[in-house]
Design an enzyme around this catalytic site. Structure first.
Site, PDB file in Angstrom:
ATOM      1  N   ARG A   1       8.731   4.845   1.223  1.00 27.20           N
ATOM      2  CA  ARG A   1       9.346   5.188   2.290  1.00 27.20           C
ATOM      3  C   ARG A   1      10.193   6.543   1.913  1.00 27.20           C
ATOM      4  NH1 ARG A   1      10.789  -0.524   2.881  1.00 27.20           N
ATOM      5  NH2 ARG A   1       9.916  -1.122   4.962  1.00 27.20           N
TER       6      ARG A   1
ATOM      7  N   GLY B   1       8.020  -5.498  -8.951  1.00 23.81           N
ATOM      8  CA  GLY B   1       8.955  -4.449  -9.393  1.00 23.81           C
ATOM      9  C   GLY B   1      10.443  -4.803  -9.231  1.00 23.81           C
TER      10      GLY B   1
ATOM     11  N   LYS C   1      12.718  -2.801  -8.720  1.00 20.79           N
ATOM     12  CA  LYS C   1      13.499  -2.071  -7.702  1.00 20.79           C
ATOM     13  C   LYS C   1      13.848  -2.902  -6.584  1.00 20.79           C
ATOM     14  CE  LYS C   1      12.263   1.141  -4.329  1.00 20.79           C
ATOM     15  NZ  LYS C   1      11.727   0.394  -3.345  1.00 20.79           N
ATOM     16  N   ASP C   2      12.992  -4.061  -6.307  1.00 27.04           N
ATOM     17  CA  ASP C   2      13.176  -4.993  -5.329  1.00 27.04           C
ATOM     18  C   ASP C   2      13.738  -6.317  -5.946  1.00 27.04           C
ATOM     19  OD1 ASP C   2      12.103  -3.646  -2.852  1.00 27.04           O
ATOM     20  OD2 ASP C   2      10.450  -3.627  -4.151  1.00 27.04           O
TER      21      ASP C   2
ATOM     22  N   HIS D   1       2.010   4.343  -5.131  1.00 27.86           N
ATOM     23  CA  HIS D   1       2.623   5.511  -5.968  1.00 27.86           C
ATOM     24  C   HIS D   1       2.680   5.163  -7.359  1.00 27.86           C
ATOM     25  CE1 HIS D   1       6.178   3.076  -5.883  1.00 27.86           C
ATOM     26  NE2 HIS D   1       6.198   2.937  -4.339  1.00 27.86           N
TER      27      HIS D   1
ATOM     28  N   GLY E   1       0.684  -1.253   0.074  1.00 24.34           N
ATOM     29  CA  GLY E   1      -0.018  -0.115   0.052  1.00 24.34           C
ATOM     30  C   GLY E   1       0.719   1.313  -0.121  1.00 24.34           C
TER      31      GLY E   1
ATOM     32  N   HIS F   1       3.868   1.212  -8.253  1.00 23.32           N
ATOM     33  CA  HIS F   1       2.723   0.032  -7.818  1.00 23.32           C
ATOM     34  C   HIS F   1       1.586   0.210  -9.062  1.00 23.32           C
ATOM     35  CE1 HIS F   1       3.808   1.395  -3.561  1.00 23.32           C
ATOM     36  NE2 HIS F   1       3.924   0.076  -3.478  1.00 23.32           N
TER      37      HIS F   1
HETATM   38  P1  AMP Z   1       5.359  -2.519  -1.588  1.00 24.84           P
HETATM   39  O1  AMP Z   1       4.257  -2.036  -1.526  1.00 24.84           O
HETATM   40  O2  AMP Z   1       6.790  -1.749  -1.467  1.00 24.84           O
HETATM   41  O3  AMP Z   1       5.691  -3.866  -1.267  1.00 24.84           O
HETATM   42  O4  AMP Z   1       5.845  -2.897  -3.350  1.00 24.84           O
HETATM   43  C1  AMP Z   1       4.859  -3.490  -4.048  1.00 24.84           C
HETATM   44  C2  AMP Z   1       5.451  -3.835  -5.298  1.00 24.84           C
HETATM   45  O5  AMP Z   1       5.799  -2.520  -6.106  1.00 24.84           O
HETATM   46  C3  AMP Z   1       6.796  -4.450  -5.429  1.00 24.84           C
HETATM   47  O6  AMP Z   1       6.726  -5.766  -6.425  1.00 24.84           O
HETATM   48  C4  AMP Z   1       7.804  -3.509  -5.578  1.00 24.84           C
HETATM   49  O7  AMP Z   1       8.806  -4.165  -6.273  1.00 24.84           O
HETATM   50  C5  AMP Z   1       7.150  -2.549  -6.562  1.00 24.84           C
HETATM   51  N1  AMP Z   1       7.472  -1.248  -6.680  1.00 24.84           N
HETATM   52  C6  AMP Z   1       7.847  -0.537  -5.675  1.00 24.84           C
HETATM   53  N2  AMP Z   1       8.358   0.671  -5.855  1.00 24.84           N
HETATM   54  C7  AMP Z   1       8.521   0.377  -7.391  1.00 24.84           C
HETATM   55  C8  AMP Z   1       9.153   1.247  -8.312  1.00 24.84           C
HETATM   56  N3  AMP Z   1       9.652   2.484  -8.011  1.00 24.84           N
HETATM   57  N4  AMP Z   1       9.073   0.888  -9.518  1.00 24.84           N
HETATM   58  C9  AMP Z   1       8.395  -0.238  -9.924  1.00 24.84           C
HETATM   59  N5  AMP Z   1       7.927  -1.075  -8.987  1.00 24.84           N
HETATM   60  C10 AMP Z   1       7.838  -0.769  -7.832  1.00 24.84           C
END
Ligand code: AMP
Length: 286
Positions: free
Chosen positions: A187, A147, A149-150, A34, A31, A37
């Site tokens: 973050r 993503g 990014k991770d 941005h 959640g 996501h």
């Molecule tokens: P999170 O909510 O941080 O667990 O992210 C959920 C998904 O969104 C994960 O697969 C992340 O890798 C992806 N994600 C987060 N930030 C980005 C970004 N800047 N660009 C592309 N995917 C992202």
């Protein structure tokens, strides 16, 4: 868009979709959505009949002293954004419903976790793999969107899907960035103004490292040092700057094949990560 919190209700709807042959694309998130996501959501919506997003701040992937409590949350705003991005079904379960208070089984990741974020976040990827196994069983997606990014998470999910014979296509999506190169992250809101100004140097450092590789450098230490020198000019503390094969995440003496240059920096209230994946074979063929 349907919004579901209840697991049995979710199962009923997923079974209805399956019974009429609908394909499902799944976007797991924590959640505070941005553009990163939403890019995943948009892709899932375009490539499948039904796009499902979960929003779940998974307690099992946060260690003691990490930011589970402080993790930013705004479900009302997220609901609107998810709907606008083409999500058909938003699933936001409670932690109690996802976890038995005395679980029988948890998934343990054996490889690809002793480096990068896995080294300092003990148990983090076990928590990720456990919750994703639950989500994959509940949502039964044909495709799951993550993503890059991770990138370590993508490598771990790749191992999970292949070891457990899951019929899921893993779709890795390029990192979405701010105009100045900073990777979008939930973050980022915790950066002070000074830190926000310095933060793009993380990506600049990785680009500089990638440039060296493109120019022919094959010594990982030389590339790491060049990137670390740039990150070292910020007020953040370097957690790591590392270079491995991708997605195996093993060390190389001489760089070859597909490699990942990745870094993590701790600012006062936010730990930022970023990476660049470089395909040296591909590069050498051009
Ligand atoms: P999170 O909510 O941080 O667990 O992210 C959920 C998904 O969104 C994960 O697969 C992340 O890798 C992806 N994600 C987060 N930030 C980005 C970004 N800047 N660009 C592309 N995917 C992202």
């Amino acid at each position: 868009m349907k919004h579901i919190t209840d697991i049995s209700e979710l199962k009923t709807i997923i079974n209805q979709y399956k019974s009429v042959g609908k394909s499902i694309g799944f976007v797991p998130t924590m959640g505070f959505l941005h553009e990163g996501h939403l890019t995943l959501a948009d892709k899932a919506s375009k490539e499948n009949d039904i796009a499902v997003m979960s929003i779940f701040v998974n307690p099992a992937q946060f260690g003691p002293g990490e930011d589970f409590e402080a993790y930013p949350r705004d479900l009302e705003r997220d609901t609107k954004l998810a709907e606008n991005a083409g999500i058909d079904l938003l699933f936001t379960p409670s932690a109690d419903s996802m976890y038995n208070c005395d679980p029988n089984v948890a998934v343990q990741v054996k490889r690809r976790t002793d480096v990068l974020c896995g080294r300092s976040r003990e148990g983090h990827f076990d928590g990720v793999a456990t919750v994703l196994t639950k989500f994959f069983n509940l949502i039964k997606p044909e495709r799951a969107y993550f993503g890059l990014k991770d990138a370590q998470q993508v490598a771990v999910v790749d191992g999970l899907i292949s070891d457990f014979f899951m019929d899921i296509e893993l779709v890795g999506v390029d990192t979405v960035r701010e105009e100045d190169g900073l990777a979008k992250s939930s973050r980022n809101v915790y950066l002070t103004e000074k830190e926000r100004n310095e933060a793009p140097r993380l990506y600049k450092a990785l680009q500089q490292g990638a440039e060296l590789i493109r120019a022919g450098e094959r010594n990982p230490e030389a590339v790491i040092k060049a990137a670390a020198d740039i990150i070292g000019t910020t007020s953040g503390a370097i957690d790591y700057v590392e270079l491995y094969s991708y997605p195996e995440l093993t060390k190389q003496d001489k760089l070859e094949g597909k490699v990942i240059l990745a870094a993590a920096v701790k600012f006062s209230k936010a730990r930022l990560i970023d990476n660049i994946i470089i395909d040296i074979h591909e590069m050498e063929r051009i």
